[in-house]
Design an enzyme around this catalytic site. Structure first.
Site, short mmCIF file in Angstrom:
data_model
loop_
_atom_site.label_atom_id
_atom_site.label_comp_id
_atom_site.label_asym_id
_atom_site.label_seq_id
_atom_site.Cartn_x
_atom_site.Cartn_y
_atom_site.Cartn_z
N HIS A 18 0.84 -1.20 0.00
CA HIS A 18 0.00 0.00 0.00
C HIS A 18 0.88 1.26 0.00
O HIS A 18 0.59 2.22 -0.71
CB HIS A 18 -0.88 0.05 1.25
CG HIS A 18 -1.93 -1.02 1.34
ND1 HIS A 18 -2.07 -1.83 2.45
CD2 HIS A 18 -2.90 -1.41 0.47
CE1 HIS A 18 -3.09 -2.66 2.26
NE2 HIS A 18 -3.60 -2.44 1.06
N LYS A 42 -18.07 -7.26 7.87
CA LYS A 42 -16.80 -7.96 7.78
C LYS A 42 -15.99 -7.51 9.00
O LYS A 42 -15.74 -6.31 9.16
CB LYS A 42 -16.12 -7.55 6.46
CG LYS A 42 -14.84 -8.26 6.12
CD LYS A 42 -14.48 -7.97 4.67
CE LYS A 42 -13.01 -7.73 4.47
NZ LYS A 42 -12.65 -7.20 3.15
N ARG A 96 -1.92 -6.06 -8.66
CA ARG A 96 -0.82 -6.99 -8.39
C ARG A 96 -0.71 -8.07 -9.44
O ARG A 96 0.38 -8.46 -9.83
CB ARG A 96 -1.02 -7.64 -7.01
CG ARG A 96 -0.68 -6.74 -5.87
CD ARG A 96 -1.21 -7.26 -4.57
NE ARG A 96 -2.66 -7.17 -4.51
CZ ARG A 96 -3.39 -7.36 -3.43
NH1 ARG A 96 -2.80 -7.68 -2.31
NH2 ARG A 96 -4.69 -7.24 -3.45
N SER A 134 -2.73 -7.92 2.63
CA SER A 134 -3.13 -7.78 4.04
C SER A 134 -3.68 -9.10 4.56
O SER A 134 -3.46 -9.46 5.72
CB SER A 134 -4.20 -6.68 4.19
OG SER A 134 -3.67 -5.43 3.86
P1 ADP Z 1 -9.70 -3.89 -0.67
O1 ADP Z 1 -10.46 -4.55 0.45
O2 ADP Z 1 -10.40 -2.72 -1.28
O3 ADP Z 1 -9.09 -4.82 -1.69
P2 ADP Z 1 -6.99 -3.52 0.32
O4 ADP Z 1 -6.62 -2.74 1.54
O5 ADP Z 1 -6.70 -4.99 0.33
O6 ADP Z 1 -8.52 -3.21 0.14
O7 ADP Z 1 -6.34 -2.91 -0.98
C1 ADP Z 1 -6.55 -1.57 -1.36
C2 ADP Z 1 -5.91 -1.33 -2.71
O8 ADP Z 1 -4.51 -1.53 -2.63
C3 ADP Z 1 -6.38 -2.27 -3.84
O9 ADP Z 1 -6.40 -1.54 -5.04
C4 ADP Z 1 -5.30 -3.33 -3.88
O10 ADP Z 1 -5.22 -3.95 -5.15
C5 ADP Z 1 -4.08 -2.47 -3.60
N1 ADP Z 1 -2.99 -3.27 -3.04
C6 ADP Z 1 -3.04 -4.10 -1.97
N2 ADP Z 1 -1.84 -4.67 -1.76
C7 ADP Z 1 -1.02 -4.19 -2.73
C8 ADP Z 1 0.37 -4.43 -3.07
N3 ADP Z 1 1.11 -5.28 -2.40
N4 ADP Z 1 0.87 -3.76 -4.14
C9 ADP Z 1 0.09 -2.91 -4.85
N5 ADP Z 1 -1.20 -2.66 -4.60
C10 ADP Z 1 -1.75 -3.29 -3.55
#
Ligand code: ADP
Length: 165
Positions: A18, A42, A96, A134
């Site tokens: 992130h 959730k 990703r 995450s």
């Molecule tokens: P969501 O529940 O909306 O998927 P996340 O917190 O998992 O929320 O992810 C938010 C955003 O960050 C999404 O666009 C996700 O693809 C991106 N993201 C998560 N991890 C990574 C990473 N390792 N590299 C690049 N983008 C990421």
């Protein structure tokens, strides 16, 4: 020209992946408003206040390095509504792999139909952090693994204290 962008997500917890997206988005947009979804129904590992604090700490550091502005807000409705409320004309998402793409492209089309004034911008994940999620961080931590290679130190500490409770 309005260069406000909205970066929505669960950030449970905020990871180095992130942070890479936040830093790179700051080279394109300012302010960058990070929207933390409350996601009713959730149950997150970290409560909303903790997720806000962690993104604020990490975001302020990234903003300081780039000379741009990061703001953190929470939302519990539609992403496009939260983006409009933040005054954003762009939605930032990280990609990703192909499974992110399959999900994200549909969401981008739905959002574009609902809000043509908000453009989705995809940033390709950096190869160094593209494998981080995450969900996996939470699973590793729950099983007693060390998550420090994947998250900022404050995220690792917050997960440890959430698990200790
Ligand atoms: P969501 O529940 O909306 O998927 P996340 O917190 O998992 O929320 O992810 C938010 C955003 O960050 C999404 O666009 C996700 O693809 C991106 N993201 C998560 N991890 C990574 C990473 N390792 N590299 C690049 N983008 C990421």
């Amino acid at each position: 020209m309005n260069r406000t962008a909205f970066y929505p997500g669960s950030f449970d917890p905020v990871t180095n992946g992130h942070l890479n997206i936040i830093e790179r988005a700051l080279a394109l947009f300012s302010p960058l408003v990070v929207g933390i979804g409350a996601h009713h129904g959730k149950t997150p590992m970290l409560d909303l206040d903790t997720r806000v604090r962690l993104v604020e700490e990490a975001g302020t550091e990234a903003a300081g390095r780039t000379g741009s502005e990061v703001r953190v807000v929470t939302f519990d409705g539609l992403v496009v509504e939260a983006a409009r409320e933040a005054g954003a004309t762009a939605l930032v998402r990280g990609l990703r792999d192909s499974s992110d793409f399959a999900y994200e492209i549909r969401m981008a089309h739905m959002n574009a139909t609902m809000a043509g004034d908000v453009e989705t911008v995809f940033l390709a994940a950096d190869p160094e952090t593209a494998f981080i999620s995450s969900t996996l961080v939470r699973q590793i931590a729950t099983m007693g693994g060390d998550v420090s290679p994947f998250v900022p130190p404050a995220s690792a500490a917050a997960i440890a204290s959430a698990l200790a409770r």
